[in-house]
Scaffold this active site. Structure first.
Site, mmCIF file in Angstrom:
data_model
loop_
_atom_site.group_PDB
_atom_site.id
_atom_site.type_symbol
_atom_site.label_atom_id
_atom_site.label_comp_id
_atom_site.label_asym_id
_atom_site.label_seq_id
_atom_site.Cartn_x
_atom_site.Cartn_y
_atom_site.Cartn_z
ATOM 1 N N ASN A 7 78.237 60.176 12.118
ATOM 2 C CA ASN A 7 78.437 59.432 13.157
ATOM 3 C C ASN A 7 79.655 59.399 13.688
ATOM 4 O O ASN A 7 80.778 59.085 13.091
ATOM 5 C CB ASN A 7 77.426 58.228 13.653
ATOM 6 C CG ASN A 7 78.522 57.618 14.438
ATOM 7 O OD1 ASN A 7 78.169 57.632 15.523
ATOM 8 N ND2 ASN A 7 77.227 56.803 14.438
ATOM 9 N N ARG A 89 74.846 62.603 15.234
ATOM 10 C CA ARG A 89 75.042 61.589 16.139
ATOM 11 C C ARG A 89 75.477 61.904 17.171
ATOM 12 O O ARG A 89 76.505 62.049 17.295
ATOM 13 C CB ARG A 89 74.992 60.190 15.910
ATOM 14 C CG ARG A 89 74.392 59.409 16.573
ATOM 15 C CD ARG A 89 74.870 57.499 16.592
ATOM 16 N NE ARG A 89 74.646 56.819 17.984
ATOM 17 C CZ ARG A 89 74.938 56.101 17.702
ATOM 18 N NH1 ARG A 89 76.216 55.708 17.807
ATOM 19 N NH2 ARG A 89 74.574 54.837 19.371
ATOM 20 N N HIS A 178 69.983 54.539 22.152
ATOM 21 C CA HIS A 178 69.475 53.424 20.810
ATOM 22 C C HIS A 178 67.832 54.669 20.658
ATOM 23 O O HIS A 178 67.411 54.055 20.144
ATOM 24 C CB HIS A 178 69.234 52.328 20.708
ATOM 25 C CG HIS A 178 70.505 50.871 21.154
ATOM 26 N ND1 HIS A 178 70.064 50.040 21.424
ATOM 27 C CD2 HIS A 178 71.189 51.051 19.959
ATOM 28 C CE1 HIS A 178 71.068 49.519 21.540
ATOM 29 N NE2 HIS A 178 72.312 50.644 20.332
ATOM 30 N N ARG A 239 78.549 42.723 25.399
ATOM 31 C CA ARG A 239 78.529 43.244 26.693
ATOM 32 C C ARG A 239 77.133 42.313 27.562
ATOM 33 O O ARG A 239 76.382 42.042 27.097
ATOM 34 C CB ARG A 239 77.831 44.252 26.176
ATOM 35 C CG ARG A 239 79.228 45.678 25.664
ATOM 36 C CD ARG A 239 77.592 47.208 24.901
ATOM 37 N NE ARG A 239 77.668 47.129 24.187
ATOM 38 C CZ ARG A 239 77.287 48.530 23.586
ATOM 39 N NH1 ARG A 239 76.650 48.673 24.114
ATOM 40 N NH2 ARG A 239 76.971 48.514 22.407
ATOM 41 N N GLU A 382 68.398 54.654 11.495
ATOM 42 C CA GLU A 382 69.018 55.976 12.069
ATOM 43 C C GLU A 382 69.374 56.760 11.754
ATOM 44 O O GLU A 382 68.658 58.241 12.021
ATOM 45 C CB GLU A 382 69.171 55.174 13.426
ATOM 46 C CG GLU A 382 69.019 54.498 14.468
ATOM 47 C CD GLU A 382 70.673 53.815 14.966
ATOM 48 O OE1 GLU A 382 70.578 52.490 14.593
ATOM 49 O OE2 GLU A 382 70.714 53.909 16.382
#
Ligand code: AMP
Length: 396
Positions: A7, A89, A178, A239, A382
């Site tokens: 990633n 990813r 996601h 966020r 993940e």
């Protein structure tokens, strides 16, 4: 068979090596501050090891990862040739990628073409892929997209109420993120329900520092809370989530900044942190214990928003088999879960207090036995999902 999952961000490189027979995490770590004067390597052996040294580019970072993986003393493989394939990813696949894809020239072009949709993420992901291709010649690589799972949304769900040519010309629409986590958790939930995924309606609630929900209808994504970017949806760590879009112009004027300046505020200084100064639920709970009203407000707001989304997704789906919580907050914060689902017995949602507060970390239901809608917690993984996809795409 061993699969390496990468990633890569603009200045970081996260990795995990998985054994696909045992599904064990053999080794993992992260290189940070690539390109700065001094970088950091953090990795797991018996315990956690950290050292500093400069990593001018992703190449030096990946060479370090290979050195650690193959270290004569503490390494987990003798030779990098033991790595069967690499899964990457990639944040934004736009409308180009509805599935993971084996990396070739066309896929690289596709990821490049989607850079305008994710200018902060896709270039880093691409650098990770190109560096891996250079350092692992002949090893097959797969790109796994955060957006792919959500590509089953219908136009009425993904189109924004702005001039339609903005979508046609610039690709402005809801994409969702996601996806790897939502897909993994949805599939694991189906196993828990004892039904094929295609027969399950599930609300997946991924609550980490970033967070999003998905309404999964007959196993496919029907709606999701993030938008064209990961800034939309629920109130996150830093966020803002959904706000009145006119605020962007108002803030630009009041702060005497440009749109990029406002975006920074909305991305880095908003959410829980913007409300109470902390984006970690552990701190927020400790402060609430001490009577901190601002921390209480932040938690209240965040749970309120998640509850709103769960409610709307239940209506969109019509019939829901299970609401499933996952990720840092979803897995670790019983108070957050309890607040988002309290008092919904008349809608068939009944959380069992004991099970919620004493979850044993195995995928399981935390609802009362007679709850029409089950509630579950499943730890997301993940990296494992990316590794599974890599094996599947390559037919290994
Ligand atoms: P993630 O992005 O999935 O790694 O989640 C990180 C977030 O999970 C942190 O910012 C915390 O807010 C939250 N978190 C982690 N551990 C706990 C815990 N034990 N209790 C409550 N929240 C937690």
């Amino acid at each position: 068979m061993k699969i390496l999952v990468i990633n890569a961000g603009s200045s970081s490189l996260k990795y995990q090596l998985l054994d696909m027979t045992s599904k064990d995490d053999l080794a993992s770590g992260i290189v940070e501050r690539i390109g700065e004067d001094m970088g950091t390597m953090t990795y797991k052996t018996d315990g956690k090891e950290v050292f500093e040294k400069p990593f001018p580019t992703h190449k030096e970072a990946m060479v370090e990862v290979i050195n650690i993986l193959t270290d004569a003393d503490k390494g987990v493989v003798k030779d990098k040739a033991e790595i069967a394939a690499i899964g990457h990813r990639v944040v934004h696949g736009g409308e180009t990628f509805t599935e993971p894809a084996e990396v070739d020239a066309k896929v690289i072009e596709g990821i490049k073409a989607n850079i305008p949709l994710a200018p902060l993420h896709n270039p880093g992901n691409l650098t990770g892929i190109e560096t891996a291709m250079e350092l692992f010649p002949g090893v097959r690589q797969v790109a796994v997209f955060d957006t792919a799972f959500h590509q089953t949304m219908e136009p009425k769900v993904f189109t924004y109420g702005i001039p339609y040519e903005m979508y046609e010309k610039f690709g402005i629409r809801r994409y969702g993120f996601h996806g790897t986590s939502h897909k993994f958790v949805a599939r694991e939930t189906a196993k828990l329900l004892g039904k094929p995924l295609e027969e399950c309606n599930i609300v997946t609630v991924h609550l980490g520092n970033g967070g999003s929900l998905a309404a999964v209808k007959n196993g496919k994504c029907y709606d999701t809370s993030m938008g064209m970017t990961p800034l939309a949806g629920i109130i996150m760590g830093t966020r803002c989530g959904d706000i009145d879009p006119a605020i962007v112009g108002v803030l630009a004027e009041k702060l005497g900044t440009d749109v990029a300046g406002v975006e920074k505020v909305l991305t880095n200084d908003s959410g829980l942190k913007g409300i109470c100064g902390s984006n970690d639920l552990r701190d927020i709970h400790a402060r609430i214990e001490e009577g901190d009203k601002q921390a209480e407000l932040a938690l209240d707001m965040a749970c309120h928003k998640v509850r709103q989304f769960i409610g709307s997704y239940c209506f969109e789906l019509g019939k829901v088999d299970c609401i499933v919580f996952t990720a840092g907050i979803g897995e670790n914060d019983p108070e957050y879960r309890a607040r988002t689902l309290s008092g919904l017995e008349s809608f068939g949602i009944s959380v069992n207090n004991d099970k919620n507060w004493n979850w044993d970390r195995t995928p399981s239901f935390i609802s009362d036995d007679d709850s029409a809608v089950k509630v579950a917690i499943i730890a997301t993984n993940e990296e494992l999902e990316i590794a599974n996809d890599t094996v599947a795409v390559l037919g290994l």
